[in-house]
Design a protein around this motif. Structure first.
Motif, mmCIF file in Angstrom:
data_model
loop_
_atom_site.group_PDB
_atom_site.id
_atom_site.type_symbol
_atom_site.label_atom_id
_atom_site.label_comp_id
_atom_site.label_asym_id
_atom_site.label_seq_id
_atom_site.Cartn_x
_atom_site.Cartn_y
_atom_site.Cartn_z
ATOM 1 N N ILE A 36 -22.547 -7.996 0.036
ATOM 2 C CA ILE A 36 -22.838 -6.623 -0.375
ATOM 3 C C ILE A 36 -22.728 -6.490 -1.895
ATOM 4 C CG2 ILE A 36 -22.204 -4.213 -0.136
ATOM 5 C CD1 ILE A 36 -23.360 -5.527 2.396
ATOM 6 N N ASP A 37 -23.805 -5.958 -2.475
ATOM 7 C CA ASP A 37 -23.842 -5.629 -3.896
ATOM 8 C C ASP A 37 -23.559 -4.130 -4.008
ATOM 9 O OD1 ASP A 37 -24.337 -5.223 -6.556
ATOM 10 O OD2 ASP A 37 -26.426 -5.882 -6.509
ATOM 11 N N PRO A 38 -22.416 -3.743 -4.563
ATOM 12 C CA PRO A 38 -22.060 -2.316 -4.605
ATOM 13 C C PRO A 38 -23.130 -1.495 -5.315
ATOM 14 C CG PRO A 38 -20.204 -3.685 -5.261
ATOM 15 C CD PRO A 38 -21.398 -4.590 -5.198
ATOM 16 N N GLU A 39 -23.494 -0.369 -4.704
ATOM 17 C CA GLU A 39 -24.486 0.502 -5.320
ATOM 18 C C GLU A 39 -23.907 1.159 -6.569
ATOM 19 O OE1 GLU A 39 -25.702 3.249 -2.313
ATOM 20 O OE2 GLU A 39 -27.358 1.968 -1.664
ATOM 21 N N ALA A 85 -25.249 -1.482 -1.038
ATOM 22 C CA ALA A 85 -24.720 -0.456 -0.141
ATOM 23 C C ALA A 85 -23.532 0.199 -0.808
ATOM 24 C CB ALA A 85 -24.304 -1.066 1.196
ATOM 25 N N ASP A 86 -23.217 1.420 -0.364
ATOM 26 C CA ASP A 86 -22.084 2.118 -0.967
ATOM 27 C C ASP A 86 -20.755 1.623 -0.433
ATOM 28 O OD1 ASP A 86 -22.223 3.120 1.572
ATOM 29 O OD2 ASP A 86 -22.470 5.216 0.997
ATOM 30 N N SER A 87 -20.787 0.806 0.643
ATOM 31 C CA SER A 87 -19.569 0.179 1.168
ATOM 32 C C SER A 87 -19.961 -1.078 1.923
ATOM 33 C CB SER A 87 -18.801 1.129 2.091
ATOM 34 O OG SER A 87 -19.485 1.305 3.323
ATOM 35 N N ASP A 88 -19.031 -2.009 2.020
ATOM 36 C CA ASP A 88 -19.302 -3.244 2.760
ATOM 37 C C ASP A 88 -19.618 -2.942 4.224
ATOM 38 O OD1 ASP A 88 -18.775 -4.543 0.434
ATOM 39 O OD2 ASP A 88 -16.964 -5.567 1.121
ATOM 40 N N ALA A 89 -18.832 -2.055 4.834
ATOM 41 C CA ALA A 89 -19.030 -1.744 6.246
ATOM 42 C C ALA A 89 -20.410 -1.146 6.489
ATOM 43 C CB ALA A 89 -17.944 -0.791 6.742
ATOM 44 N N ARG A 90 -20.827 -0.195 5.650
ATOM 45 C CA ARG A 90 -22.140 0.421 5.821
ATOM 46 C C ARG A 90 -23.244 -0.610 5.649
ATOM 47 N NH1 ARG A 90 -24.365 3.047 8.909
ATOM 48 N NH2 ARG A 90 -22.500 4.367 8.839
ATOM 49 N N LEU A 92 -23.119 -3.824 6.254
ATOM 50 C CA LEU A 92 -23.147 -4.729 7.410
ATOM 51 C C LEU A 92 -23.723 -4.032 8.638
ATOM 52 C CD1 LEU A 92 -19.670 -6.468 6.979
ATOM 53 C CD2 LEU A 92 -21.919 -7.386 6.399
ATOM 54 N N ILE A 93 -23.368 -2.763 8.849
ATOM 55 C CA ILE A 93 -23.905 -2.012 9.985
ATOM 56 C C ILE A 93 -25.415 -1.854 9.853
ATOM 57 C CG2 ILE A 93 -23.954 0.272 11.071
ATOM 58 C CD1 ILE A 93 -20.934 0.457 10.438
ATOM 59 N N ASP A 94 -25.879 -1.535 8.657
ATOM 60 C CA ASP A 94 -27.318 -1.385 8.434
ATOM 61 C C ASP A 94 -28.053 -2.709 8.625
ATOM 62 O OD1 ASP A 94 -26.930 1.281 7.909
ATOM 63 O OD2 ASP A 94 -27.070 1.089 5.720
ATOM 64 N N ALA A 95 -27.441 -3.811 8.175
ATOM 65 C CA ALA A 95 -28.059 -5.127 8.336
ATOM 66 C C ALA A 95 -28.162 -5.493 9.812
ATOM 67 C CB ALA A 95 -27.264 -6.187 7.573
ATOM 68 N N ALA A 96 -27.107 -5.200 10.578
ATOM 69 C CA ALA A 96 -27.132 -5.502 12.015
ATOM 70 C C ALA A 96 -28.242 -4.726 12.713
ATOM 71 C CB ALA A 96 -25.776 -5.180 12.638
#
Length: 304
Positions: A36-39, A85-90, A92-96
């Motif tokens: 994740i590259d922080p926005e 993404a604005d967070s790692d979790a977001r 990863l969820i979007d990628a999934a």
């Protein structure tokens, strides 16, 4: 079948990558390593972002991703992605969701005891928001050989049926032994409660045998202790085992929420845990491990 791996150039990231390789080898899956590259944000270290800083960051993330892909065994298909993404979790969820992945794999917090869990901020966020199963690698997880056994916690609360079906599908696809487990916290040997737990496990074993159609060995076990943690401590685990458990009954439909029992299990569990969303109906590559088995054909008994 695709799994998303939340990778970072840390010990936690390597733990996740090792677990993802073990799961992929067991289930014939491919891996999508996501960094994740922080926005851009006014709270970022450099804001407004400088072109030179953004270029250096992109180059560094690319180098780390190349290093991670080089660590993936040759028999596993893997791809690398850098996502803003604005967070790692977001991210990863979007990628999934984009990849139609059936599992997100992340590492536990890096300050835990060896092969124990301390759920970090990324894993915690995923366990409250993900719509697909999430696999947690314990700290120091180094195994990349295929998974050897699936253990499933089969309680009596809502959501237990989802966990049973996911576990049965996971084990049946590769012919892995499936152990169905009931955890009982008792101050003493209360025979009535233990008998009830044994009857429940026997019923779940019968259901699992129907679901798996003889494609794997199914056993049941009741683990007793003064607390849930003690009950887990009293169990024997294989090095290549995974533990599947359901979300809290308080979770929204098709969403994760780590319940009280799962949190207690994490404190003692020495093997990877897979948490299944409540009401999980699966994706084209379900359960992070396998497609759900089709219902038995009434006339032939053969897979549909």
């Amino acid at each position: 079948m695709r799994y998303v791996v939340g990778y970072a150039a840390t010990e936690r990231g390597r733990d996740a990558l090792n677990l993802a390789c073990a799961l992929a080898r067991s289930q014939g899956a491919s891996l999508d390593l996501v960094m994740i590259d922080p926005e851009q944000s006014p709270y970022a270290a450099v804001y407004p972002p400088e072109r030179s800083y953004a270029t250096l960051l992109a180059e560094q993330l690319g180098a780390w991703l190349d290093e991670a892909l080089a660590m993936v065994p040759e028999d596993i298909e893997a791809r690398g992605h850098i996502r803003a993404a604005d967070s790692d979790a977001r991210g990863l969820i979007d990628a999934a969701a984009e990849f139609g992945a059936g599992l997100i794999v992340v590492g536990a917090g890096s300050n835990g005891l060896f092969k124990r869990y301390t759920v970090g901020s990324v894993a915690n966020a995923l366990l409250h928001a993900a719509h697909v199963p999430v696999a947690l690698a314990p700290y120091g997880y180094s195994r990349t050989d295929p998974i050897t056994r699936v253990t499933c916690a089969v309680g009596e609360r809502r959501g237990a049926e989802d966990v049973l079906e996911v576990g049965a599908a996971s084990a049946a696809q590769r012919g892995l032994p499936l152990r169905l487990l009931s955890l009982v916290a008792l101050a003493s040997s209360e025979s009535a409660a233990l008998d009830e737990a044994r009857l429940h496990v026997a019923d779940r074993v019968a259901k699992a045998e129907t679901l798996t159609r003889g494609r794997c060995q199914v056993t049941g076990e009741v683990a007793q202790g003064r607390t849930i943690e003690n009950a887990v401590d009293n169990l024997d685990f294989e090095d290549g085992e995974i533990f599947i458990i359901g979300s809290s009954r308080l979770a929204l439909h098709n969403q994760l929420f780590l319940g009280t029992t799962a949190s207690k299990v994490l404190r003692s569990l020495p093997v990877p845990m897979v948490v299944v969303p409540r009401g999980y109906m699966g994706t084209p590559s379900t359960a992070g491990t396998a497609e759900r088995p089709a219902a038995p054909a009434p006339q032939t008994g053969e897979p549909q």
